[in-house]
Design a protein around this motif. Structure first.
Motif, PDB file in Angstrom:
ATOM      1  N   ALA A  37     -85.995  20.720 -45.681  1.00  0.00           N
ATOM      2  CA  ALA A  37     -86.781  21.435 -46.524  1.00  0.00           C
ATOM      3  C   ALA A  37     -87.808  20.908 -47.742  1.00  0.00           C
ATOM      4  CB  ALA A  37     -86.379  22.258 -47.769  1.00  0.00           C
ATOM      5  N   LEU A  38     -87.834  19.799 -48.465  1.00  0.00           N
ATOM      6  CA  LEU A  38     -89.202  19.215 -49.321  1.00  0.00           C
ATOM      7  C   LEU A  38     -89.835  18.599 -48.629  1.00  0.00           C
ATOM      8  CD1 LEU A  38     -89.884  17.759 -52.391  1.00  0.00           C
ATOM      9  CD2 LEU A  38     -87.729  16.287 -52.082  1.00  0.00           C
ATOM     10  N   VAL A  39     -89.843  18.620 -47.239  1.00  0.00           N
ATOM     11  CA  VAL A  39     -90.099  17.159 -46.588  1.00  0.00           C
ATOM     12  C   VAL A  39     -91.707  18.173 -46.349  1.00  0.00           C
ATOM     13  CG1 VAL A  39     -90.410  15.999 -44.269  1.00  0.00           C
ATOM     14  CG2 VAL A  39     -88.972  15.289 -45.862  1.00  0.00           C
ATOM     15  N   ALA A  40     -90.796  19.839 -45.720  1.00  0.00           N
ATOM     16  CA  ALA A  40     -91.015  20.611 -44.866  1.00  0.00           C
ATOM     17  C   ALA A  40     -92.812  21.715 -45.995  1.00  0.00           C
ATOM     18  CB  ALA A  40     -90.411  21.987 -44.706  1.00  0.00           C
ATOM     19  N   ALA A  41     -92.007  21.168 -47.896  1.00  0.00           N
ATOM     20  CA  ALA A  41     -92.750  21.767 -48.506  1.00  0.00           C
ATOM     21  C   ALA A  41     -93.619  21.160 -48.618  1.00  0.00           C
ATOM     22  CB  ALA A  41     -91.885  22.008 -49.747  1.00  0.00           C
ATOM     23  N   ASP A  46    -100.172  19.268 -48.654  1.00  0.00           N
ATOM     24  CA  ASP A  46    -101.116  18.721 -48.520  1.00  0.00           C
ATOM     25  C   ASP A  46    -101.801  19.534 -47.290  1.00  0.00           C
ATOM     26  OD1 ASP A  46     -99.553  16.784 -49.527  1.00  0.00           O
ATOM     27  OD2 ASP A  46     -98.739  15.694 -48.181  1.00  0.00           O
ATOM     28  N   LYS A  47    -100.942  20.082 -46.219  1.00  0.00           N
ATOM     29  CA  LYS A  47    -101.597  20.456 -45.615  1.00  0.00           C
ATOM     30  C   LYS A  47    -102.614  21.805 -45.822  1.00  0.00           C
ATOM     31  CE  LYS A  47    -101.799  24.009 -41.323  1.00  0.00           C
ATOM     32  NZ  LYS A  47    -100.872  24.392 -39.925  1.00  0.00           N
ATOM     33  N   THR A  48    -103.143  22.634 -47.530  1.00  0.00           N
ATOM     34  CA  THR A  48    -102.642  23.973 -48.122  1.00  0.00           C
ATOM     35  C   THR A  48    -104.076  22.987 -48.905  1.00  0.00           C
ATOM     36  OG1 THR A  48    -101.079  25.515 -47.992  1.00  0.00           O
ATOM     37  CG2 THR A  48    -102.780  25.196 -49.849  1.00  0.00           C
ATOM     38  N   GLU A  49    -103.453  21.343 -49.819  1.00  0.00           N
ATOM     39  CA  GLU A  49    -104.787  20.998 -50.587  1.00  0.00           C
ATOM     40  C   GLU A  49    -105.764  20.519 -49.495  1.00  0.00           C
ATOM     41  OE1 GLU A  49    -102.380  17.742 -52.516  1.00  0.00           O
ATOM     42  OE2 GLU A  49    -101.609  19.306 -54.040  1.00  0.00           O
ATOM     43  N   LYS A  50    -105.520  19.881 -48.183  1.00  0.00           N
ATOM     44  CA  LYS A  50    -106.465  19.563 -47.641  1.00  0.00           C
ATOM     45  C   LYS A  50    -107.354  20.494 -46.841  1.00  0.00           C
ATOM     46  CE  LYS A  50    -107.749  16.690 -43.129  1.00  0.00           C
ATOM     47  NZ  LYS A  50    -106.971  16.275 -42.164  1.00  0.00           N
ATOM     48  N   ALA A  51    -106.739  21.749 -46.713  1.00  0.00           N
ATOM     49  CA  ALA A  51    -107.761  23.328 -46.463  1.00  0.00           C
ATOM     50  C   ALA A  51    -108.964  23.377 -47.772  1.00  0.00           C
ATOM     51  CB  ALA A  51    -106.897  24.312 -45.834  1.00  0.00           C
ATOM     52  N   ASP A  52    -108.434  23.103 -48.965  1.00  0.00           N
ATOM     53  CA  ASP A  52    -108.872  23.818 -50.372  1.00  0.00           C
ATOM     54  C   ASP A  52    -109.924  22.684 -50.096  1.00  0.00           C
ATOM     55  OD1 ASP A  52    -107.731  25.935 -49.981  1.00  0.00           O
ATOM     56  OD2 ASP A  52    -106.581  25.525 -51.932  1.00  0.00           O
ATOM     57  N   TRP A  75    -118.185  21.384 -38.558  1.00  0.00           N
ATOM     58  CA  TRP A  75    -118.156  20.463 -39.349  1.00  0.00           C
ATOM     59  C   TRP A  75    -116.388  20.091 -40.035  1.00  0.00           C
ATOM     60  CZ3 TRP A  75    -120.581  16.251 -40.855  1.00  0.00           C
ATOM     61  CH2 TRP A  75    -122.333  16.475 -40.803  1.00  0.00           C
ATOM     62  N   GLU A  76    -115.740  21.843 -39.715  1.00  0.00           N
ATOM     63  CA  GLU A  76    -114.635  21.360 -40.327  1.00  0.00           C
ATOM     64  C   GLU A  76    -113.900  21.313 -39.604  1.00  0.00           C
ATOM     65  OE1 GLU A  76    -111.651  25.148 -41.452  1.00  0.00           O
ATOM     66  OE2 GLU A  76    -113.735  25.757 -41.186  1.00  0.00           O
ATOM     67  N   GLN A  77    -114.363  21.432 -38.304  1.00  0.00           N
ATOM     68  CA  GLN A  77    -113.259  20.365 -37.066  1.00  0.00           C
ATOM     69  C   GLN A  77    -113.430  19.372 -37.407  1.00  0.00           C
ATOM     70  OE1 GLN A  77    -115.053  21.716 -33.565  1.00  0.00           O
ATOM     71  NE2 GLN A  77    -113.306  23.440 -32.563  1.00  0.00           N
ATOM     72  N   MET A  78    -114.435  18.720 -37.615  1.00  0.00           N
ATOM     73  CA  MET A  78    -114.501  16.589 -37.883  1.00  0.00           C
ATOM     74  C   MET A  78    -113.971  16.718 -39.199  1.00  0.00           C
ATOM     75  SD  MET A  78    -117.717  16.314 -36.496  1.00  0.00           S
ATOM     76  CE  MET A  78    -119.174  17.668 -37.376  1.00  0.00           C
ATOM     77  N   LEU A  79    -113.487  17.073 -40.083  1.00  0.00           N
ATOM     78  CA  LEU A  79    -113.381  17.294 -41.350  1.00  0.00           C
ATOM     79  C   LEU A  79    -111.603  17.244 -40.976  1.00  0.00           C
ATOM     80  CD1 LEU A  79    -115.999  18.843 -44.120  1.00  0.00           C
ATOM     81  CD2 LEU A  79    -115.131  16.665 -44.415  1.00  0.00           C
ATOM     82  N   THR A  80    -111.301  18.179 -40.491  1.00  0.00           N
ATOM     83  CA  THR A  80    -109.853  18.485 -40.127  1.00  0.00           C
ATOM     84  C   THR A  80    -109.202  17.039 -39.642  1.00  0.00           C
ATOM     85  OG1 THR A  80    -109.696  20.552 -40.398  1.00  0.00           O
ATOM     86  CG2 THR A  80    -107.788  19.844 -39.160  1.00  0.00           C
ATOM     87  N   ALA A  81    -109.790  16.188 -38.448  1.00  0.00           N
ATOM     88  CA  ALA A  81    -109.855  15.270 -37.944  1.00  0.00           C
ATOM     89  C   ALA A  81    -109.781  14.064 -38.654  1.00  0.00           C
ATOM     90  CB  ALA A  81    -110.447  15.302 -36.177  1.00  0.00           C
ATOM     91  N   ASN A  82    -110.824  14.096 -39.079  1.00  0.00           N
ATOM     92  CA  ASN A  82    -111.431  13.164 -39.706  1.00  0.00           C
ATOM     93  C   ASN A  82    -112.009  12.491 -41.422  1.00  0.00           C
ATOM     94  OD1 ASN A  82    -111.481  10.231 -40.823  1.00  0.00           O
ATOM     95  ND2 ASN A  82    -111.936   9.042 -38.865  1.00  0.00           N
ATOM     96  N   PHE A  83    -110.949  13.148 -42.151  1.00  0.00           N
ATOM     97  CA  PHE A  83    -111.683  13.681 -43.971  1.00  0.00           C
ATOM     98  C   PHE A  83    -112.442  12.685 -44.254  1.00  0.00           C
ATOM     99  CE2 PHE A  83    -111.641  14.753 -47.771  1.00  0.00           C
ATOM    100  CZ  PHE A  83    -112.312  15.924 -47.615  1.00  0.00           C
ATOM    101  N   GLU A  84    -111.866  11.449 -44.803  1.00  0.00           N
ATOM    102  CA  GLU A  84    -112.731  10.199 -44.810  1.00  0.00           C
ATOM    103  C   GLU A  84    -113.453   9.779 -44.585  1.00  0.00           C
ATOM    104  OE1 GLU A  84    -111.465   9.629 -48.494  1.00  0.00           O
ATOM    105  OE2 GLU A  84    -110.028  11.244 -48.174  1.00  0.00           O
ATOM    106  N   THR A  85    -113.674   9.524 -43.189  1.00  0.00           N
ATOM    107  CA  THR A  85    -114.866   9.391 -42.509  1.00  0.00           C
ATOM    108  C   THR A  85    -115.847  10.058 -42.660  1.00  0.00           C
ATOM    109  OG1 THR A  85    -113.837   8.419 -41.537  1.00  0.00           O
ATOM    110  CG2 THR A  85    -116.532   8.414 -40.173  1.00  0.00           C
ATOM    111  N   THR A  86    -115.413  11.806 -42.408  1.00  0.00           N
ATOM    112  CA  THR A  86    -116.517  13.297 -42.121  1.00  0.00           C
ATOM    113  C   THR A  86    -116.561  12.821 -43.620  1.00  0.00           C
ATOM    114  OG1 THR A  86    -115.097  13.788 -40.183  1.00  0.00           O
ATOM    115  CG2 THR A  86    -117.182  15.247 -41.413  1.00  0.00           C
ATOM    116  N   ILE A  87    -116.544  13.174 -44.411  1.00  0.00           N
ATOM    117  CA  ILE A  87    -117.242  13.320 -45.697  1.00  0.00           C
ATOM    118  C   ILE A  87    -117.769  12.548 -45.949  1.00  0.00           C
ATOM    119  CG2 ILE A  87    -115.235  12.467 -47.419  1.00  0.00           C
ATOM    120  CD1 ILE A  87    -116.257  16.094 -47.607  1.00  0.00           C
ATOM    121  N   LYS A  88    -118.286  11.078 -45.645  1.00  0.00           N
ATOM    122  CA  LYS A  88    -118.817  10.327 -45.784  1.00  0.00           C
ATOM    123  C   LYS A  88    -120.282  10.568 -45.372  1.00  0.00           C
ATOM    124  CE  LYS A  88    -115.599   6.575 -47.377  1.00  0.00           C
ATOM    125  NZ  LYS A  88    -115.301   5.357 -46.600  1.00  0.00           N
TER     126      LYS A  88
END
Length: 154
Positions: A37-41, A46-52, A75-88
């Motif tokens: 349950a803790l792993v799922a939460a 993490d998913k919600t924070e990344k989406a935000d 842009w949303e697809q690219m950020l979802t796939a590789n956030f760190e590189t795409t945000i740069k």
């Protein structure tokens, strides 16, 4: 398997009784369930924070005119796939300047680009006029239109 071996397997003394063994099994099952349950939460958080983060970055880029609304999904697809590189990459995009911020009409009625009229840029012969034409066609056209207007050219 005998009770002594099973007791040792779950971390009890070899002399533990069957009820103690069953209690340990139940406790371990509860711990495993709590862990799952803790792993799922955590994964959901993490998913919600990344989406935000993605939404905030795209909202900011769109507001600053670094991206257009019609490219937001890409842009949303690219950020979802590789956030760190795409945000740069996204952060490195220069904002589109309004033409009114680039071409300034002075008190004499003449338009300027970076403080120079069309004639001054032409006379300087330093390639700035050609560079302007290549990089900012709208600014070049506005500056040239002002030049033609002031000189009575069509």
């Amino acid at each position: 398997m005998n009770l002594q071996a099973m007791n040792l397997t779950v971390g009890l003394d070899a002399t533990a009784t069957e009820p103690e063994f069953l209690a340990r099994l139940a406790a371990n099952a509860k711990k495993a369930s709590d862990y799952d349950a803790l792993v799922a939460a955590t994964a959901q958080k993490d998913k919600t924070e990344k989406a935000d983060k993605i939404k905030a970055a795209l909202d900011k880029a769109e507001k600053e005119h670094r991206i257009k609304a019609d490219t937001r999904a890409n842009w949303e697809q690219m950020l979802t796939a590789n956030f760190e590189t795409t945000i740069k990459v996204l952060d490195s995009i220069q904002a589109v300047e309004k033409l009114s911020n680039v071409i300034v009409t002075g008190a004499t009625g003449g338009a300027t680009y970076q403080g120079k009229t069309f004639e001054q840029m032409q006379d300087a012969n330093d390639g700035s006029l050609e560079a302007l034409m290549g990089s900012n066609v709208e600014a070049y056209d506005a500056l040239f239109a002002d030049y033609k207007k002031r000189n009575g050219l069509k």
